[in-house]
Design a protein around this motif. Structure first.
Motif, PDB file in Angstrom:
ATOM      1  N   GLU A   1      17.515  16.204 -15.448  1.00 30.09           N
ATOM      2  CA  GLU A   1      18.692  16.850 -15.654  1.00 30.09           C
ATOM      3  C   GLU A   1      18.579  18.414 -15.748  1.00 30.09           C
ATOM      4  OE1 GLU A   1      21.805  15.382 -15.172  1.00 30.09           O
ATOM      5  OE2 GLU A   1      20.893  13.402 -14.868  1.00 30.09           O
ATOM      6  N   GLY A   2      17.411  19.026 -15.641  1.00 29.85           N
ATOM      7  CA  GLY A   2      17.253  20.461 -15.749  1.00 29.85           C
ATOM      8  C   GLY A   2      17.162  20.757 -16.989  1.00 29.85           C
TER       9      GLY A   2
ATOM     10  N   LEU B   1      39.761   9.934 -39.715  1.00 29.91           N
ATOM     11  CA  LEU B   1      39.794  10.758 -38.771  1.00 29.91           C
ATOM     12  C   LEU B   1      40.062   9.934 -37.610  1.00 29.91           C
ATOM     13  CD1 LEU B   1      36.511  12.848 -39.154  1.00 29.91           C
ATOM     14  CD2 LEU B   1      38.568  13.657 -38.980  1.00 29.91           C
ATOM     15  N   PRO B   2      41.015  10.351 -36.454  1.00 28.80           N
ATOM     16  CA  PRO B   2      41.139   9.820 -35.375  1.00 28.80           C
ATOM     17  C   PRO B   2      39.958   9.410 -34.170  1.00 28.80           C
ATOM     18  CG  PRO B   2      42.149  11.594 -35.420  1.00 28.80           C
ATOM     19  CD  PRO B   2      41.601  11.420 -36.704  1.00 28.80           C
ATOM     20  N   LEU B   3      39.812   8.598 -33.417  1.00 32.99           N
ATOM     21  CA  LEU B   3      38.691   8.601 -32.744  1.00 32.99           C
ATOM     22  C   LEU B   3      38.663   9.823 -31.864  1.00 32.99           C
ATOM     23  CD1 LEU B   3      36.393   7.476 -31.141  1.00 32.99           C
ATOM     24  CD2 LEU B   3      38.143   6.098 -29.600  1.00 32.99           C
ATOM     25  N   ASP B   4      39.803  10.433 -31.139  1.00 31.99           N
ATOM     26  CA  ASP B   4      39.545  11.584 -30.420  1.00 31.99           C
ATOM     27  C   ASP B   4      38.826  13.025 -30.974  1.00 31.99           C
ATOM     28  OD1 ASP B   4      42.062  12.141 -31.623  1.00 31.99           O
ATOM     29  OD2 ASP B   4      43.299  12.256 -29.944  1.00 31.99           O
ATOM     30  N   ALA B   5      39.302  12.805 -32.524  1.00 37.22           N
ATOM     31  CA  ALA B   5      38.709  14.048 -33.238  1.00 37.22           C
ATOM     32  C   ALA B   5      37.064  13.995 -33.105  1.00 37.22           C
ATOM     33  CB  ALA B   5      39.247  13.848 -34.705  1.00 37.22           C
ATOM     34  N   VAL B   6      36.482  12.959 -33.128  1.00 37.56           N
ATOM     35  CA  VAL B   6      35.022  12.819 -33.189  1.00 37.56           C
ATOM     36  C   VAL B   6      34.441  12.134 -31.985  1.00 37.56           C
ATOM     37  CG1 VAL B   6      34.947  12.811 -35.703  1.00 37.56           C
ATOM     38  CG2 VAL B   6      35.477  10.887 -34.551  1.00 37.56           C
ATOM     39  N   TYR B   7      35.036  12.124 -30.962  1.00 37.63           N
ATOM     40  CA  TYR B   7      34.419  11.528 -29.703  1.00 37.63           C
ATOM     41  C   TYR B   7      35.033  12.559 -28.502  1.00 37.63           C
ATOM     42  CZ  TYR B   7      33.477   8.070 -26.067  1.00 37.63           C
ATOM     43  OH  TYR B   7      33.203   7.531 -24.783  1.00 37.63           O
ATOM     44  N   ALA B   8      34.171  13.226 -27.730  1.00 41.57           N
ATOM     45  CA  ALA B   8      34.156  13.585 -26.381  1.00 41.57           C
ATOM     46  C   ALA B   8      34.112  12.695 -25.499  1.00 41.57           C
ATOM     47  CB  ALA B   8      33.463  14.894 -26.263  1.00 41.57           C
ATOM     48  N   ALA B   9      34.999  11.993 -25.168  1.00 39.10           N
ATOM     49  CA  ALA B   9      34.812  10.992 -23.849  1.00 39.10           C
ATOM     50  C   ALA B   9      34.527  11.178 -22.676  1.00 39.10           C
ATOM     51  CB  ALA B   9      35.943  10.005 -23.958  1.00 39.10           C
ATOM     52  N   ARG B  10      34.883  12.557 -22.255  1.00 37.13           N
ATOM     53  CA  ARG B  10      34.767  12.906 -20.847  1.00 37.13           C
ATOM     54  C   ARG B  10      33.360  13.007 -20.721  1.00 37.13           C
ATOM     55  NH1 ARG B  10      35.668  17.795 -23.784  1.00 37.13           N
ATOM     56  NH2 ARG B  10      34.370  19.704 -22.913  1.00 37.13           N
ATOM     57  N   PHE B  11      32.402  13.283 -21.680  1.00 38.81           N
ATOM     58  CA  PHE B  11      30.982  13.503 -21.031  1.00 38.81           C
ATOM     59  C   PHE B  11      30.308  12.036 -20.683  1.00 38.81           C
ATOM     60  CE2 PHE B  11      31.577  17.075 -23.696  1.00 38.81           C
ATOM     61  CZ  PHE B  11      31.444  18.199 -22.983  1.00 38.81           C
ATOM     62  N   ALA B  12      30.543  11.007 -21.651  1.00 37.47           N
ATOM     63  CA  ALA B  12      30.106   9.620 -21.248  1.00 37.47           C
ATOM     64  C   ALA B  12      30.865   9.104 -19.926  1.00 37.47           C
ATOM     65  CB  ALA B  12      30.330   8.621 -22.546  1.00 37.47           C
ATOM     66  N   GLU B  13      32.063   9.395 -19.742  1.00 34.49           N
ATOM     67  CA  GLU B  13      32.754   8.894 -18.411  1.00 34.49           C
ATOM     68  C   GLU B  13      32.025   9.733 -17.391  1.00 34.49           C
ATOM     69  OE1 GLU B  13      36.578  10.146 -19.490  1.00 34.49           O
ATOM     70  OE2 GLU B  13      37.045   8.260 -20.820  1.00 34.49           O
ATOM     71  N   ALA B  14      31.998  10.907 -17.302  1.00 36.29           N
ATOM     72  CA  ALA B  14      31.385  11.577 -16.157  1.00 36.29           C
ATOM     73  C   ALA B  14      29.712  10.908 -16.149  1.00 36.29           C
ATOM     74  CB  ALA B  14      31.467  13.064 -16.641  1.00 36.29           C
ATOM     75  N   ALA B  15      29.141  10.737 -17.112  1.00 33.10           N
ATOM     76  CA  ALA B  15      27.722  10.388 -16.829  1.00 33.10           C
ATOM     77  C   ALA B  15      27.942   8.899 -16.380  1.00 33.10           C
ATOM     78  CB  ALA B  15      27.222  10.170 -18.314  1.00 33.10           C
TER      79      ALA B  15
ATOM     80  N   ASP C   1      28.465  25.415 -24.007  1.00 30.73           N
ATOM     81  CA  ASP C   1      27.520  25.256 -22.943  1.00 30.73           C
ATOM     82  C   ASP C   1      27.909  23.816 -22.388  1.00 30.73           C
ATOM     83  OD1 ASP C   1      25.909  24.952 -20.588  1.00 30.73           O
ATOM     84  OD2 ASP C   1      24.186  26.080 -21.798  1.00 30.73           O
ATOM     85  N   PRO C   2      29.121  23.560 -22.016  1.00 30.82           N
ATOM     86  CA  PRO C   2      29.450  22.085 -21.680  1.00 30.82           C
ATOM     87  C   PRO C   2      28.591  21.484 -20.392  1.00 30.82           C
ATOM     88  CG  PRO C   2      31.113  23.482 -20.742  1.00 30.82           C
ATOM     89  CD  PRO C   2      30.033  24.577 -21.588  1.00 30.82           C
ATOM     90  N   ALA C   3      28.008  22.397 -19.744  1.00 24.87           N
ATOM     91  CA  ALA C   3      27.064  21.789 -18.611  1.00 24.87           C
ATOM     92  C   ALA C   3      25.687  21.351 -19.211  1.00 24.87           C
ATOM     93  CB  ALA C   3      26.628  22.980 -17.652  1.00 24.87           C
ATOM     94  N   LEU C   4      25.131  21.946 -20.271  1.00 23.08           N
ATOM     95  CA  LEU C   4      24.071  21.364 -20.934  1.00 23.08           C
ATOM     96  C   LEU C   4      24.304  20.168 -21.884  1.00 23.08           C
ATOM     97  CD1 LEU C   4      21.202  22.351 -22.395  1.00 23.08           C
ATOM     98  CD2 LEU C   4      22.477  23.018 -24.302  1.00 23.08           C
TER      99      LEU C   4
ATOM    100  N   GLN D   1      26.513  18.029 -20.854  1.00 17.86           N
ATOM    101  CA  GLN D   1      26.780  16.987 -19.856  1.00 17.86           C
ATOM    102  C   GLN D   1      25.302  16.437 -18.970  1.00 17.86           C
ATOM    103  OE1 GLN D   1      29.895  15.524 -18.428  1.00 17.86           O
ATOM    104  NE2 GLN D   1      28.108  13.896 -18.283  1.00 17.86           N
ATOM    105  N   ALA D   2      24.427  17.342 -19.123  1.00 19.02           N
ATOM    106  CA  ALA D   2      23.088  16.926 -18.665  1.00 19.02           C
ATOM    107  C   ALA D   2      22.485  16.228 -19.703  1.00 19.02           C
ATOM    108  CB  ALA D   2      22.132  18.280 -18.435  1.00 19.02           C
ATOM    109  N   TRP D   3      22.485  16.367 -21.061  1.00 22.44           N
ATOM    110  CA  TRP D   3      21.750  15.570 -22.180  1.00 22.44           C
ATOM    111  C   TRP D   3      22.353  14.355 -22.011  1.00 22.44           C
ATOM    112  CZ3 TRP D   3      17.841  16.994 -25.415  1.00 22.44           C
ATOM    113  CH2 TRP D   3      17.566  16.086 -26.351  1.00 22.44           C
ATOM    114  N   THR D   4      23.857  14.179 -21.928  1.00 21.06           N
ATOM    115  CA  THR D   4      24.521  13.033 -22.083  1.00 21.06           C
ATOM    116  C   THR D   4      24.125  12.199 -20.756  1.00 21.06           C
ATOM    117  OG1 THR D   4      26.389  14.025 -23.163  1.00 21.06           O
ATOM    118  CG2 THR D   4      26.716  11.798 -22.061  1.00 21.06           C
ATOM    119  N   ASN D   5      23.941  12.643 -19.326  1.00 19.47           N
ATOM    120  CA  ASN D   5      23.360  11.978 -18.513  1.00 19.47           C
ATOM    121  C   ASN D   5      22.161  11.415 -18.750  1.00 19.47           C
ATOM    122  OD1 ASN D   5      25.857  12.973 -17.178  1.00 19.47           O
ATOM    123  ND2 ASN D   5      24.695  14.442 -15.905  1.00 19.47           N
TER     124      ASN D   5
END
Length: 357
Positions: A67-68, A337-351, A256-259, A261-265
């Motif tokens: 993943e670079g 806390l609500p789920l969306d306050a502690v979970y960035a779902a978009r990275f897992a979904e993209a992976a 660094d959202p790209a970093l 995302q790479a880690w999550t992938n």
């Protein structure tokens, strides 16, 4: 209680080199990508047990590199110390109990889980001193009723106060009616945890199957209660929960959202690889990271951890709600806390979209 530890079938030992060679096609794919400078990324894990094998696989099989990322893994020493390292900015990503990013968010250091790597807590094995077991203290009720020679409550060792094992095992004791009947001690990493039981500094040690294998093999401990057994887990918790998560600071996401995302992938690919391979192959990939316990004990833990894995990496609301009763209570100090306050779902979904299971 009879130990569930059973012998695994004997097959040829697969070394880390064999595993990496077998994945040559993956490496070739990575090499065909456009060349780009590797981004440095430091991952922190609490202790050297197979509970964190997804991170070890991602490193050992080169998924971070694919993943670079120029990745480095560092043992924090406990879940609490891992959290402190992330909070201080000395680490970029962590793999630990979900309670840690929640606590940091509460304290003004917003954090987000990126993926969940399991559905049940895999490290809730209560190991009692062998001499106490021989005296007839063979279940939890008898243990909590027992007093040390000086009249004090029994001493229970966990890696750290406020860490994964403490959070979950204390909830189990509360629900089983044993709240306040033991004294908790933080006893550190694998070597010091084992030493604390062997030298009778604690009466029960709670951790993973690999440590159970060590204490039973060496004869100074016995399995007393298995909170990770599906029947015991469901009777107390009521279903699956994202216990262990891959997380980072919100500031890292913004910077660094790209970093991220790479880690999550890479972590998601590792989770999928674990799901599709047998314990011998997995051990071949992670052996350099889990050298404090024997091969036989690690194979037992790999098998049990794999069984409760979450290769999809996603966190749903129902599972989060089941965990809420454990995380959001007076003992943890975590404010709801609500789920969306502690979970960035978009990275897992993209992976998941890039690497479908």
């Amino acid at each position: 209680m009879t130990s569930p530890l059973t012998s695994l079938p004997k097959v040829s030992v697969l070394t880390r080199r064999h595993v990496v060679t077998a994945l040559g096609a993956s490496a070739a794919l990575a090499g065909s990508r456009a060349a780009r400078a590797a981004s440095a990324a430091k991952g922190i894990y609490p202790v050297a047990t197979c509970s964190y094998m997804v991170m070890f696989v991602a490193q050992g099989l080169g998924y971070f590199k694919d993943e670079g990322l120029d990745s480095r893994l560092v043992q924090g020493g406990s879940g609490v110390k891992t959290r402190e390292i992330i909070a201080s900015g000395q680490g970029d990503f962590a793999l630990a109990d979900f309670v840690h990013p929640m606590l940091l968010t509460n304290k003004g250091r917003p954090c987000k889980a990126l993926t969940a790597v399991d559905r049940i807590g895999a490290g809730l094995q209560f190991m009692i001193r062998a001499d106490l077991y021989a005296q007839g203290i063979t279940d939890l009720a008898k243990f909590v009723a027992w007093k040390r020679p000086d009249g004090r409550k029994p001493l229970v060792g966990v890696s750290s106060i406020g860490g994964t094992t403490h959070v979950w095992s204390s909830y189990f004791l509360e629900k089983l009616g044993y709240d306040g009947m033991v004294t908790w001690l933080g006893v550190g990493n694998v070597d010091t945890m084992l030493g604390s039981l062997k030298t009778k500094q604690v009466d029960v040690l709670i951790n993973t199957y690999s440590l159970v294998g060590e204490v039973e093999r060496q004869g100074y401990g016995k399995l007393l209660y298995d909170g990770s057994d599906p029947q015991n887990w469901d009777s107390v918790i009521g279903g699956t929960v994202p216990v262990t998560v891959n997380y980072c600071l919100q500031a890292r996401i913004e910077r660094d959202p790209a970093l991220v995302q790479a880690w999550t992938n890479a972590v998601m690919r590792a989770g999928q690889w674990v799901d599709k391979h047998d314990p011998e192959e997995i051990y071949g990939a992670i052996e350099p990271f889990v050298g404090s316990t024997s091969r036989e004990s690690n194979l037992i833990e790999i098998k049990s951890t794999k069984a409760v894995g979450n290769p999809a990496g996603l966190i749903d609301q129902a599972a989060f709600d089941r965990g809420a009763k454990v995380w959001f209570r007076e003992m943890t100090g975590v404010q709801r806390l609500p789920l969306d306050a502690v979970y960035a779902a978009r990275f897992a979904e993209a992976a998941a979209a890039k690497y479908p299971a």
